[in-house]
Design an enzyme around this catalytic site. Structure first.
Site, PDB file in Angstrom:
ATOM      1  N   ASP A   1      -0.561   4.166   8.329  1.00  0.00           N
ATOM      2  CA  ASP A   1       0.686   4.100   7.577  1.00  0.00           C
ATOM      3  C   ASP A   1       1.857   4.118   8.575  1.00  0.00           C
ATOM      4  O   ASP A   1       1.898   4.954   9.483  1.00  0.00           O
ATOM      5  CB  ASP A   1       0.768   5.295   6.624  1.00  0.00           C
ATOM      6  CG  ASP A   1       2.004   5.268   5.765  1.00  0.00           C
ATOM      7  OD1 ASP A   1       2.133   4.351   4.943  1.00  0.00           O
ATOM      8  OD2 ASP A   1       2.843   6.184   5.919  1.00  0.00           O
TER       9      ASP A   1
ATOM     10  N   GLU B   1       0.753  -0.835   9.527  1.00  0.00           N
ATOM     11  CA  GLU B   1       2.072  -1.395   9.272  1.00  0.00           C
ATOM     12  C   GLU B   1       2.865  -1.360  10.585  1.00  0.00           C
ATOM     13  O   GLU B   1       3.303  -0.307  11.021  1.00  0.00           O
ATOM     14  CB  GLU B   1       2.797  -0.588   8.209  1.00  0.00           C
ATOM     15  CG  GLU B   1       2.096  -0.599   6.859  1.00  0.00           C
ATOM     16  CD  GLU B   1       2.743   0.342   5.856  1.00  0.00           C
ATOM     17  OE1 GLU B   1       3.026  -0.100   4.731  1.00  0.00           O
ATOM     18  OE2 GLU B   1       2.978   1.515   6.203  1.00  0.00           O
TER      19      GLU B   1
END
Length: 609
Positions: A217, A254
């Site tokens: 993340d 990400e």
């Protein structure tokens, strides 16, 4: 009447079962010890067990009553009401529903998913879950949130690491305040022991829990050095020594570059461009934005390649017809680069007729589109879990993207088109759960703590004419399965190196004289005993993929594709989609016919050579 039990209720019931089991075992041990006289200790144990049973029953009843109450209230409200969100927001930070994006301490399975958060149950149940999924042929990827912590300071009950060494584990600004660009309490992986903790934690998950991969993340907020060390550490694990083959572990995340780490503000961070050459994957937002239009933070009405840009305009002012046509041409370039695994050195002809590398094709702000050095560094998606779903984007209860007047059938075909682009691209494809069955989250973007009402895979639409019927959902699922079958029908769709992609993948219908909106991609294989390309596919020697986002059927002819023995892919020939069966190819002219909003795949079988 069948009662659907929510995730929270299930956990309460499971907890009750576990407590009952513990009480029963305690009572049996007590009885076995003495069948004649009940001691004071045994009496206390039994009384405690009764009290525990009572508490469990009351908790379960209260939970079910509360959940039933909310469900009944929410069901009575119109699908497009804002009241559902208001009702959920009033309790979303109080109940146990959370995806795990509020980490208190790493290295521990989320307690809210366990039947009993206390004791060893969360660990045992997680390990059993991974084992069961592996046994049916599925691999497990863990979403790891190392970029922030839920609590900080000496008094917050959720603060752990910041209490151990105050001010060390969390990243601070020049004023000494904690950076919060991730959302809250950014961690500082540039600090040695923060990095060490991340690496030790990954090792624990891989070795002790047998996790097969890791999704990071907000990976861009972690240092590149940390990510490279993580990859090397995991890939060094061996079956003989560690019980797992570390070379099969895939890590990605990400790679967004923002906040205090942007432009290497705190050291070289794990952003998209910095990761080039590492083999670590990052999500490709370029293909996403080109397909949908704009960006998740841009004008909600701005159209893209699959949502009608130029070909079926909505009421958004794109700057006039010529501007919209140019935007479509640029979007097509972005998608073509993406379908070639977003390789920075892949050479293609752009919409201006110039031969350029992927890194020389620019986004709207001048940033290069391509950044990858190999296919595994690109993760294609058109939506993530924290986004609204595609069918929400394409429907028009909020007048989003597509024209108001188009039918639900046309919206469904847009959904098919989007999934096919991702599935048939080089690189690693990712899909948002429920997009294969036209799911809507009622425009709830980041639904990590929104509960079952918004996260349940169920369409909720105010206008009945936009609501997909059972037949639409079945067709969407079949389409999704079919494009996956096509992807895995040939290794040509899954080329492993940048050199193989450059040598075998070609795009036609390029340059200024292109047929608007049509993507034509060919993939070539070699032949045994013939100099040149090696043979990878024993079944097909040549593949052509044609993507038509137009609301009308198209014809496309190319001299380079003449005199071949191409035929529609067997999976599409056998499908229940009668529209796609109208796709044709004429060898003498090299002319293809493709129906509206359709991706047609043509293959050249080797037996026809």
């Amino acid at each position: 009447m069948l009662q659907v039990v929510s995730a929270m209720e299930f956990c309460v019931i499971q907890k009750g079962k576990q407590m009952l089991k513990e009480v029963a075992l305690t009572a049996l041990a007590s009885i076995a010890k003495s069948t004649k006289i009940v001691s004071t200790v045994e009496f206390c144990v039994i009384q405690k067990g009764k009290q525990m049973l009572k508490e469990v029953a009351l908790t379960a009843l209260a939970s079910i009553a509360k959940s039933t109450k909310y469900s009944k209230i929410l069901e009575t409200l119109p699908p497009d009401s804002v009241e559902q969100q208001a009702q959920i927001m009033a309790i979303q930070d109080e109940d146990g529903y959370n995806w795990g994006y509020n980490p208190v301490l790493w290295g521990v399975p989320k307690g809210s998913y366990a039947s009993n958060p206390k004791g060893p149950w969360r660990t045992l149940e997680f390990r059993k879950m991974v084992q069961a999924l592996n046994r049916i042929g599925s691999r497990v990827v863990l979403d790891v949130v190392y970029n922030h912590l839920h609590g900080s300071g000496p008094f917050d009950e959720n603060s752990v690491l910041d209490k151990i060494v105050p001010g060390y584990y969390l990243r601070r600004n020049s004023d000494g305040c904690i950076e919060n660009s991730t959302c809250v309490n950014n961690t500082a992986s540039e600090h040695f022991m923060v990095e060490r903790l991340i690496l030790d934690d990954l090792l624990c998950w891989a070795v002790n829990y047998k996790v097969d991969g890791f999704r990071f993340d907000l990976m861009g907020h972690i240092m590149k050095r940390t990510m490279v060390k993580a990859k090397n550490l995991l890939h060094s694990l061996s079956k003989d020594r560690d019980g797992i083959d570390g070379s099969s572990i895939y890590i990605y995340g990400e790679g967004w570059d923002f906040g205090e780490v942007a432009k290497n503000g705190r050291g070289v961070n794990a952003s998209q461009f910095n990761l080039c050459g590492t083999g670590i994957g990052s999500f490709n937002d370029r293909i996403r934005d080109a397909m949908l239009g704009g960006s998740p933070f841009g004008p909600p009405l701005q159209q893209g390649f699959v949502t009608g840009l130029f070909l079926q305009p909505n009421d958004h002012d794109h700057g006039g017809e010529e501007v919209a046509e140019q935007m479509l041409a640029v979007s097509k370039d972005h998608i073509q680069v993406g379908m070639a695994a977003n390789l920075r050195d892949f050479v293609l002809t752009n919409c201006e007729g110039e031969e350029v590398k992927g890194s020389e094709v620019s986004t709207y702000d001048g940033t290069p589109v391509a950044y990858a050095a190999c296919p595994t560094e690109t993760g294609h998606h058109f939506l993530e879990p924290c986004h609204i779903t595609f069918f929400t984007v394409s429907r028009s209860t909020m007048f989003l993207k597509t024209p108001m007047q188009i039918s639900v059938e046309e919206r469904c075909r847009m959904n098919h088109l989007a999934t096919s682009i991702i599935a048939l691209s080089q690189g690693i494809p990712f899909f948002h759960a429920g997009d294969e069955m036209l799911r809507s989250k009622s425009i709830d973007r980041d639904s990590y703590n929104s509960g079952d009402w918004f996260n349940r895979i169920k369409p909720r639409l105010a206008d009945p004419s936009f609501k997909p019927q059972k037949s639409h959902i079945i067709a969407a699922v079949e389409n999704f399965l079919n494009v996956l079958k096509i992807r895995y029908s040939s290794p040509l769709f899954r080329l492993r190196t940048a050199n193989a992609i450059q040598a075998r993948v070609r795009f036609h219908n390029t340059g200024p004289s292109w047929v608007p909106g049509i993507i034509v991609m060919s993939i070539e294989d070699g032949h045994e005993g013939v100099p040149g390309l090696s043979q990878l596919d024993p079944v097909y020697s040549y593949i052509v993929v044609i993507i038509n986002p137009s609301p009308t059927g198209i014809k496309f002819a190319s001299p380079a594709l003449q005199a071949r023995t191409l035929q529609l892919h067997p999976v599409q020939l056998m499908s229940t989609d009668e529209v796609i069966k109208n796709s044709t190819y004429v060898a003498s002219s090299g002319c293809f016919t493709v129906p509206p909003r359709t991706t047609s795949v043509f293959v050249e079988p080797r037996e026809s050579e």
